[in-house]
Design an enzyme around this catalytic site. Structure first.
Site, PDB file in Angstrom:
ATOM      1  N   GLY A   1      -2.212  67.056 124.984  1.00  0.00           N
ATOM      2  CA  GLY A   1      -3.290  65.786 124.651  1.00  0.00           C
ATOM      3  C   GLY A   1      -2.491  64.622 124.377  1.00  0.00           C
ATOM      4  O   GLY A   1      -1.581  64.574 124.168  1.00  0.00           O
ATOM      5  N   CYS A   2      -3.486  63.652 124.599  1.00  0.00           N
ATOM      6  CA  CYS A   2      -2.691  62.084 124.556  1.00  0.00           C
ATOM      7  C   CYS A   2      -2.421  61.873 122.936  1.00  0.00           C
ATOM      8  O   CYS A   2      -1.526  61.429 122.837  1.00  0.00           O
ATOM      9  CB  CYS A   2      -4.189  61.349 124.985  1.00  0.00           C
ATOM     10  N   TYR A   3      -3.423  62.058 122.080  1.00  0.00           N
ATOM     11  CA  TYR A   3      -2.738  61.801 120.655  1.00  0.00           C
ATOM     12  C   TYR A   3      -1.902  62.716 120.182  1.00  0.00           C
ATOM     13  O   TYR A   3      -1.073  62.148 119.245  1.00  0.00           O
ATOM     14  CB  TYR A   3      -4.336  62.299 119.666  1.00  0.00           C
ATOM     15  N   THR A   4      -1.786  63.872 120.842  1.00  0.00           N
ATOM     16  CA  THR A   4      -0.848  64.883 120.174  1.00  0.00           C
ATOM     17  C   THR A   4       0.785  64.427 120.813  1.00  0.00           C
ATOM     18  O   THR A   4       1.569  64.284 120.136  1.00  0.00           O
ATOM     19  CB  THR A   4      -0.888  66.269 120.848  1.00  0.00           C
TER      20      THR A   4
ATOM     21  N   CYS B   1       1.663  61.557 121.392  1.00  0.00           N
ATOM     22  CA  CYS B   1       2.288  60.137 120.679  1.00  0.00           C
ATOM     23  C   CYS B   1       2.548  60.687 119.329  1.00  0.00           C
ATOM     24  O   CYS B   1       3.685  60.555 118.698  1.00  0.00           O
ATOM     25  CB  CYS B   1       1.113  59.376 120.662  1.00  0.00           C
TER      26      CYS B   1
END
Lengths: 351, 351, 351, 351
Positions: free
Chosen positions: D149-152, D154
């Site tokens: 995922g995107c948040y993950t 980062c």
């Protein structure tokens, strides 16, 4: 009519003061002080005031101003007021200072975080920290009010009841705050240009921002002891608005359980149910900055994370209103015995 | 207290009406009509109203509403009011219609541009076009006010004095207008998503936008004959604000010269010097939408281009205020004999 | 490998040149000229280049630079190149000038609109106006290319085929252009601060913008005679993108009818069907700036208004790419006999 | 040439895949799958692709697609791939799944946080978590890659070295993340309208966001034990970009002192000095999302707060590139033995 003077009237906070005071029935602005624009029409600097303000900008001579008005708002750089304030002035006029000069009781702390010498420490003691919801009674009798910072107002009000009631461990408090760009002021800097801020986000002042000791001092009073916290501000591509997301470990009860949401909510209600400008939102509704824009409200809510034992508190306000000019007017209302919400009954503007 | 009902209270224009009426001393909102949110708390749809509005949304039963209030604002889709309005209703209540149903005197023109049948053409004749600065006296005695469109208010007021006084050739008039996105409403459409609008610009409704005949009709009255113009709206990544840039050929004087800037300015002053909500800016200052945001002002200025013989006129307003809800309140004030600016003395918010 | 030097590498157009040239297989940047940042790491000024550019900024010594590179890009303030250019330099190196110094053939016109003396008018004649789609063959043999302005590239390409083929009356041409804020440069000015630009729109340089004579000259060549037009630029709250909306009266045919959309489209196709960077959109699709962002495309379309006899032409480009650095690279490719699209096959970024 | 198919090609992540793959020398897109736009020209849905993509949208028949291509990217809603994946398909084609279906090893955890049944848990074990910098070798031999995922991406990359080396106490980890709005997808929802997002900020999914267990699982592997953290995402008014601000208590050394900045930096360098797409910034430079926009970079830095004993780590990436499509291409490069950065050597676009 109360006669008011503004020093620093052409900064964003100063201009917001003008906007609010023009709508205040008991106040008349007599002095638009702005060193950079002396003798220029105020409305040529802020065209929104065209045909609403006819006055030209004046200098920042506090001694002269003190003779002409009942209250002075100083929306000036750090150190200005401290360098010119005298007992003579304070005998003539009430002062609401939007700078940080008298917010911190320990001059050494001020000098360390702000990097400048405090030129009139003799007034620090009497200055009242103007967070109305907490220091209302003290403000009423003050001569000199230290109007709180924008981040601090949001950060403190969001956590205050839980710190005061001992529901969280203040040493675990982490404040991650996000602000619109008007908080950076109207100075012409590359880093504040549209193209640098738009479509961009960053933290700044990490572990070194000047609002840190202010939050620590006030929440320390609530905790009954000195505390240190982490405070990280961020710049976000919008004009107005501060959102503070705050994390702290809940203290467990004797039986090892966490306080319930209802218990937490009851504590917030105890402090804020009667407060006109603090809105504790319904369960499940998160604060959004847009819903308070242009108003003096602080919107607050929280969520308990059973897994980690932490509470996430959230607060939102308009940095130029409750975070600056609105709170200054609220303080002025208290100083002069007016209705506390006079001139501040502003419906937030959406969208 | 005047009792008001709003049909379509949960659209952006409806919500702006609520914001303005909450600050109006002579009005009480009795009915928040919203077909989509019946029985839901209004403040749950617009969180800015939290603790300010306790009411829940009602249906759009105009017959029932007419019995309970003094004035109804209809901020509804085109065709709604025309399909339900009756003489019975108009006998009981004043109506300010923010839709286009009664703006155009020729039902055939309405039906052509809007693509729907007009269901109550019998009321078109008596409806008054509520552009207060031009039709003030007619509005005062009306039962049914057709509140002008956002683009039209801006476009017409910017050019009106020069058309009326015959200083420009109306057939050369080109209106290039730019609008913030709130004008597109709160409907959930991909084309209005943040990521589609942000960092983007486009024209739309090119040579076919529905505000065209409305501008033509009103400026035609000023010109004393039918006119056709070009009107091109554009979508711009901001919430509020309309900027109209208008081009027209100046009529030359007998000696072949163009009118001077002073002569043009004198004409604007003739029409607007006494108008509270129309600000003709100082020479050289261009209208910017931000300077009128949140207020009922229209800011206007112009520049003569000696090289081409054209004049460039510019007007700016907040599409939700002077372009919709603010003008509706201004009309209501006229209808009920109140001070025309009551509830509208809003200082624009900057930044 | 072609060795390139950039003077003015720390402005927005200069930085975009760096971005594009880093992706260009045949070019190596040898000189990052920036008077303001001499000896500072280029990547400290533009953090996007961190670990991609190791060089430090150099001065703007054109004589020295000419000895070291094959091509110089000057992304400098007006007047700079004209004040330092010599025959000696031109003998050593090709120059692509992104400033206006050699765009206008009549030095008197340049001096009038730019307000500065032209210091080397002797090179004006040989300079080639680098609008590749129109002057491709001339560019190939040039020593000195005057890279067109951002507004001008968009304005000219959008109207050029119709002017050239005599389908519109050029004296009726009105160009209403809207630009993102990067066109205003990276200078620290209050008017370009985020809070001043965001949620705001305005016209500027009304009837006086410097790109006017440039458009007039080039379209005058197409028309076969001198023309004057109206050009009005607007500032819009976005980083990149120019949208030009252009109005002109169509010439009627012998039978009094207007040309059809198909006829107009055929003319556009005649000029642009083979052009890689000009995309004439399908009927009914309006150009939007976001769809060309980051790319060298110009998107064009038009609409005929039968009612007024006018055509509305629309063009969109990225002001930093096709409006500046991309076109400069395109010119460089022509100068050195490379594939014209080398380094420019960039897919627009959405959203 | 590798033949690629994309299921969900008309979402934002899918469109970004198209943008990246069009610039990838070894790949050809053979299938633009989009249930909503079957038979429509892909370029009519994403006008940026006009004249670049001629294909029309296809359905999402994975069995058919598997026969025609070498690799399938699924940029689809949670549950889709799990409901259609078969051993038969996996024998024919490599799959890079941008949804969450195979990211979490414990199906019960997946079902709890996503609220849906996992329809093909038999493939969870073999799926490789495609965070290239950490699982590079495993990805190379995989058939099925679970793209993070995107948040993950980062959050994990920012904290990973310090967790892995035991420098921080993972139970104190708090991730406060901020995202642009493209992460919310292209679905037509009121909450994602321009006017609702613009000039606004809010937290969402507080203490309940689905990326939480993904971060916990991966950082748990690094810590060598299960951990729980706080993760709070926020919506910010910009198109692209994620900024993660992470807080954790540093473990003190035997002598009670904190690790120095140099020691921390050395640890980051140990893991990332050779990583092309992870840039550990110079001391004192904070990550800003704009500096990585359009690129596959993650920019990271940190600050130690001696007063609280915590470290503040910051990471920034483009959610559609390194947070989705870029990482997917990076995984594909690994799967097929290509240069890992092929098609990803994109210079960030500024401004």
């Amino acid at each position: 009519m109360i006669k008011a003077g503004i020093i620093g009237a052409t900064g964003y906070a100063g201009a917001e003061l003008v906007r609010l005071l023009l709508g205040h029935k008991e106040v008349e602005i007599k002095w638009y002080g702005s060193r950079s624009y002396i003798d220029q029409k105020y409305a040529s600097v802020y065209q929104n005031m065209f045909q609403l303000v006819d006055a030209s900008c004046m200098d920042d001579n506090l001694n002269e101003l003190a003779k002409q008005v009942d209250v002075i708002f100083t929306a000036t750089p750090q150190g200005f007021l401290a360098s010119v304030l005298t007992e003579e002035i304070l005998k003539q006029v009430k002062i609401v200072d939007l700078s940080a000069d008298y917010r911190i009781k320990d001059a050494a702390v001020y000098e360390k975080w702000y990097g400048i010498e405090h030129k009139s420490p003799q007034f620090i003691e009497e200055a009242v920290y103007g967070l109305c919801e907490i220091n209302r009674e003290k403000v009423k009798g003050a001569r000199l009010v230290a109007n709180p910072g924008c981040y601090t107002t949001c950060s403190i009000l969001t956590a205050y009841p839980l710190v005061k009631e001992g529901l969280i461990d203040p040493d675990t408090l982490i404040v991650d705050a996000k602000s619109g760009t008007s908080g950076a002021g109207r100075g012409a800097k590359v880093s504040n240009l549209f193209c640098e801020v738009n479509e961009n986000m960053k933290a700044y002042g990490v572990a070194s921002h000047r609002h840190t000791p202010e939050i620590e001092e006030q929440l320390g009073y609530a905790a009954g002891r000195e505390i240190v916290i982490n405070f990280t501000p961020h710049l976000v591509p919008m004009n107005r608005g501060i959102l503070a997301t705050e994390y702290a470990s809940l203290k467990r009860k004797a039986d090892g359980s966490l306080p319930s949401s209802e218990e937490i909510r009851a504590v917030y209600d105890k402090y804020y149910a009667e407060e006109k400008f603090v809105r504790v939102l319904d369960a499940g509704v998160v604060p959004e900055t847009k819903w308070v824009e242009g108003s003096n409200f602080v919107d607050i809510n929280f969520k308990i994370d059973e897994r980690t034992g932490r509470i996430i508190m959230m607060g939102a306000l308009d940095n130029l209103v409750k975070g600056a000019a609105g709170q200054a007017v609220q303080n002025m209302n208290l100083l002069f015995g007016l209705k506390e919400s006079e001139g501040l009954e502003l419906v937030p503007m959406f969208p």
